[in-house]
Design a protein around this motif. Sequence first.
Motif, PDB file in Angstrom:
ATOM      1  N   ARG A 173       0.876  -1.104  -0.092  1.00  0.00           N
ATOM      2  CA  ARG A 173      -0.115   0.019  -0.291  1.00  0.00           C
ATOM      3  C   ARG A 173       0.713   1.285   0.126  1.00  0.00           C
ATOM      4  O   ARG A 173       1.909   1.393   0.696  1.00  0.00           O
ATOM      5  CB  ARG A 173      -0.961   0.088   0.998  1.00  0.00           C
ATOM      6  CG  ARG A 173      -1.975  -1.157   1.257  1.00  0.00           C
ATOM      7  CD  ARG A 173      -2.827  -0.937   2.506  1.00  0.00           C
ATOM      8  NE  ARG A 173      -1.952  -1.122   3.651  1.00  0.00           N
ATOM      9  CZ  ARG A 173      -2.260  -1.032   4.919  1.00  0.00           C
ATOM     10  NH1 ARG A 173      -3.437  -0.266   5.232  1.00  0.00           N
ATOM     11  NH2 ARG A 173      -1.252  -1.038   6.042  1.00  0.00           N
ATOM     12  N   PRO A 174       0.508   2.383  -0.475  1.00  0.00           N
ATOM     13  CA  PRO A 174       1.305   3.509  -0.567  1.00  0.00           C
ATOM     14  C   PRO A 174       1.262   3.947   0.981  1.00  0.00           C
ATOM     15  O   PRO A 174       0.548   3.880   1.757  1.00  0.00           O
ATOM     16  CB  PRO A 174       0.287   4.384  -1.567  1.00  0.00           C
ATOM     17  CG  PRO A 174      -0.506   3.660  -2.410  1.00  0.00           C
ATOM     18  CD  PRO A 174      -0.859   2.370  -1.584  1.00  0.00           C
ATOM     19  N   LYS A 175       2.391   4.673   0.989  1.00  0.00           N
ATOM     20  CA  LYS A 175       2.647   5.164   2.494  1.00  0.00           C
ATOM     21  C   LYS A 175       2.923   6.804   2.421  1.00  0.00           C
ATOM     22  O   LYS A 175       3.694   7.285   1.745  1.00  0.00           O
ATOM     23  CB  LYS A 175       4.006   4.473   3.063  1.00  0.00           C
ATOM     24  CG  LYS A 175       4.042   3.279   3.285  1.00  0.00           C
ATOM     25  CD  LYS A 175       5.383   2.741   3.803  1.00  0.00           C
ATOM     26  CE  LYS A 175       6.643   2.830   3.070  1.00  0.00           C
ATOM     27  NZ  LYS A 175       6.883   2.384   2.014  1.00  0.00           N
ATOM     28  N   GLY A 176       1.999   7.351   3.318  1.00  0.00           N
ATOM     29  CA  GLY A 176       2.108   8.834   3.459  1.00  0.00           C
ATOM     30  C   GLY A 176       3.251   9.180   4.294  1.00  0.00           C
ATOM     31  O   GLY A 176       3.617   8.700   5.357  1.00  0.00           O
ATOM     32  N   VAL A 177       3.965  10.295   3.780  1.00  0.00           N
ATOM     33  CA  VAL A 177       5.086  10.807   4.073  1.00  0.00           C
ATOM     34  C   VAL A 177       5.123  12.375   4.724  1.00  0.00           C
ATOM     35  O   VAL A 177       5.099  13.014   3.692  1.00  0.00           O
ATOM     36  CB  VAL A 177       6.199  10.505   3.171  1.00  0.00           C
ATOM     37  CG1 VAL A 177       7.676  11.128   4.002  1.00  0.00           C
ATOM     38  CG2 VAL A 177       6.539   9.209   2.886  1.00  0.00           C
ATOM     39  N   PRO A 178       4.633  12.662   5.906  1.00  0.00           N
ATOM     40  CA  PRO A 178       4.273  13.907   6.065  1.00  0.00           C
ATOM     41  C   PRO A 178       5.743  14.648   6.379  1.00  0.00           C
ATOM     42  O   PRO A 178       6.533  14.141   6.898  1.00  0.00           O
ATOM     43  CB  PRO A 178       3.662  13.861   7.549  1.00  0.00           C
ATOM     44  CG  PRO A 178       3.434  12.434   7.781  1.00  0.00           C
ATOM     45  CD  PRO A 178       4.253  11.657   6.897  1.00  0.00           C
ATOM     46  N   ARG A 179       5.621  15.982   5.910  1.00  0.00           N
ATOM     47  CA  ARG A 179       7.032  16.546   5.984  1.00  0.00           C
ATOM     48  C   ARG A 179       6.600  18.158   6.343  1.00  0.00           C
ATOM     49  O   ARG A 179       5.828  18.723   5.859  1.00  0.00           O
ATOM     50  CB  ARG A 179       7.626  16.727   4.379  1.00  0.00           C
ATOM     51  CG  ARG A 179       8.267  15.349   4.165  1.00  0.00           C
ATOM     52  CD  ARG A 179       9.068  15.403   2.793  1.00  0.00           C
ATOM     53  NE  ARG A 179       9.923  16.360   2.626  1.00  0.00           N
ATOM     54  CZ  ARG A 179      11.183  16.268   3.351  1.00  0.00           C
ATOM     55  NH1 ARG A 179      11.639  15.114   3.923  1.00  0.00           N
ATOM     56  NH2 ARG A 179      12.260  17.175   3.319  1.00  0.00           N
ATOM     57  N   THR A 180       7.440  18.420   7.212  1.00  0.00           N
ATOM     58  CA  THR A 180       7.201  19.857   7.901  1.00  0.00           C
ATOM     59  C   THR A 180       7.901  20.901   7.080  1.00  0.00           C
ATOM     60  O   THR A 180       8.542  20.838   6.071  1.00  0.00           O
ATOM     61  CB  THR A 180       7.902  19.952   9.295  1.00  0.00           C
ATOM     62  OG1 THR A 180       9.397  19.827   9.371  1.00  0.00           O
ATOM     63  CG2 THR A 180       7.326  18.742  10.252  1.00  0.00           C
ATOM     64  N   HIS A 181       7.504  22.233   7.306  1.00  0.00           N
ATOM     65  CA  HIS A 181       7.905  23.464   6.971  1.00  0.00           C
ATOM     66  C   HIS A 181       9.379  23.486   7.048  1.00  0.00           C
ATOM     67  O   HIS A 181      10.268  23.742   6.184  1.00  0.00           O
ATOM     68  CB  HIS A 181       7.303  24.619   7.344  1.00  0.00           C
ATOM     69  CG  HIS A 181       5.949  24.652   6.894  1.00  0.00           C
ATOM     70  ND1 HIS A 181       5.808  26.105   5.977  1.00  0.00           N
ATOM     71  CD2 HIS A 181       4.738  24.234   7.233  1.00  0.00           C
ATOM     72  CE1 HIS A 181       4.468  26.011   5.604  1.00  0.00           C
ATOM     73  NE2 HIS A 181       3.800  24.894   6.494  1.00  0.00           N
ATOM     74  N   ARG A 182       9.820  22.895   8.276  1.00  0.00           N
ATOM     75  CA  ARG A 182      11.467  22.987   8.442  1.00  0.00           C
ATOM     76  C   ARG A 182      12.141  22.031   7.579  1.00  0.00           C
ATOM     77  O   ARG A 182      13.206  22.451   7.126  1.00  0.00           O
ATOM     78  CB  ARG A 182      11.567  22.629  10.030  1.00  0.00           C
ATOM     79  CG  ARG A 182      12.867  22.576  10.455  1.00  0.00           C
ATOM     80  CD  ARG A 182      13.163  22.262  12.017  1.00  0.00           C
ATOM     81  NE  ARG A 182      14.516  22.406  12.509  1.00  0.00           N
ATOM     82  CZ  ARG A 182      15.316  21.103  12.419  1.00  0.00           C
ATOM     83  NH1 ARG A 182      14.804  20.067  12.307  1.00  0.00           N
ATOM     84  NH2 ARG A 182      16.447  21.484  13.047  1.00  0.00           N
ATOM     85  N   ALA A 183      11.582  20.770   7.432  1.00  0.00           N
ATOM     86  CA  ALA A 183      12.252  19.830   6.508  1.00  0.00           C
ATOM     87  C   ALA A 183      12.217  20.306   4.998  1.00  0.00           C
ATOM     88  O   ALA A 183      13.381  20.096   4.721  1.00  0.00           O
ATOM     89  CB  ALA A 183      11.371  18.562   6.523  1.00  0.00           C
TER      90      ALA A 183
END
Length: 523
Positions: A173-183
């Motif tokens: 299954r596709p995996k969600g990768v949350p990325r912050t403004h900082r990253a």
Amino acid sequence: MDLASAMRWTAERYPHRVAVGGSHPMTYAEWNARTERVARALHDLGAGEGSRVALLLQGGEPLATLHLAAQKARVASLPLSTRFGADELAYCLDDCEPALIAVDEHTHDLVVAALGQVQRAPRVVWAGDPDHAPEGVASVWRAADRAPGTPAPGVPDERDVSVMLYTSGTSGRPKGVPRTHRAEHHAAVAHLVQTGHAPGERTLGVMPLFHTMGLRTLLSSVLAAGTWVPQARFDAEQSLDLIIREKVGALYLVPTIYWSLLQTGRLAEAASVRKLAYAGAAMTPTLAERLTDAVHPERFVNHYGSTEIYTFTIGPDNAAKPGCAGRAGIFSRIRLVDPDPEASPDQVVAEGERGQVIASLSSPEAFAGYWNRPDADHKSIRDGWYFTGDLAVADEDGDLWVSGRVDDMINSGGENIYPEEIERALAASPDVDEVIVAGTAHDKWGHAVTAFVVGKPGVSPEQTLAAVGEFARAGSGLPSMKRPKRYVVVDEIPKSAVGKILRRQLTEGHFTVLADSEEGSQA
């Protein structure tokens, strides 16, 4: 640093510099004002601060504008792959529960089909031609025309989620990768430094924004007050026309796109191009040499990284060391550890030995974990390190050479064999357009080293089969143990939307056989 402030500050510094190139150019002052109005429109349409907005558009300036507006609205942007089928799209929408999904003429019907399978369907808003909005579907652009151009209330925190990208799902299954403004900000700064992207640089925006390379091209251009030249969908001839007309100086593309540009026979006309960078897949020495001969770049960079942590390593001189992944990036720290999938970060391999690449999550470019996927976190994150699943070896200079995946390693007759070493050798054959090596089931060996080959145009599959087998024996330099035990000529090598090889499809038998060296298997 947050990305909303970053764009506003660039617009203050260079209000009259061209921000968007192409047929509908905009200055930074104009693009900044447009994204402010669209940010207000997102709120008016139902995306409150802290919510998520899914973006399913073909590409180009409208998609980039929506992504930047989401940053200003303090809304997480979710650019989704236009290659998703309805089932996969429905899974992602159920997983991330966006407040809105923006669509255009190219994606509307797919979204309608997917929403029938979604438990909590988001509101559909129109981001295509305003005059062609379906009945009952609100247009983002018309809402933006009514919105004030003043900044949206509230400023994003650098710890807010800027974007969530879904991995391709080639192994599940596709995996969600949350990325912050900082990253995201640190990744863009790293890109500028590591590729030599200069202030005011003009760059081609053809990589999709649902891939980290597309985002990096866009955001680094904004930070450097450069000109981002959008192309909604790749076409080699059109890309070259844009590069030449817009005097593009820096390219950041996947190897398959570079190959297509070379195939036009016109790449040498792009005299403005001085900097090349690539990522997403390995580049053969042959392709690197041909690009160097055509462009004579001042910089030719191999960027090795991932969606989760933008930079692992940087190979700064792909002309001198084609395919070399180099050393850790400016914000990165890496190790090579035992290839065992359960290895700990302390099991560092000896100098010169092949190991799996792990990267420190202390990097400001790194994510903090997958969205709703503790199983994926357990597999990939251990003691503050991200386990990439890639295999590599460091040479005598300390530079990294990536040599496949832990999952792709072939155990044949009790020996561990690495596909990319064989692929590099066979790619030198004059009778081969593309070659990928994988393991296929074999009664005697357990797994047979199998070369999947795409031949030259106009050459019969049988001729290609004979020629590549002879080259492997007499011209490849491969010892007998590493020579393929089977050769299969296929019509194409399966790839993802951004050119990554889908090797698993080959090992699972998803290919069309044109000719096969196994007795009685020729088609």
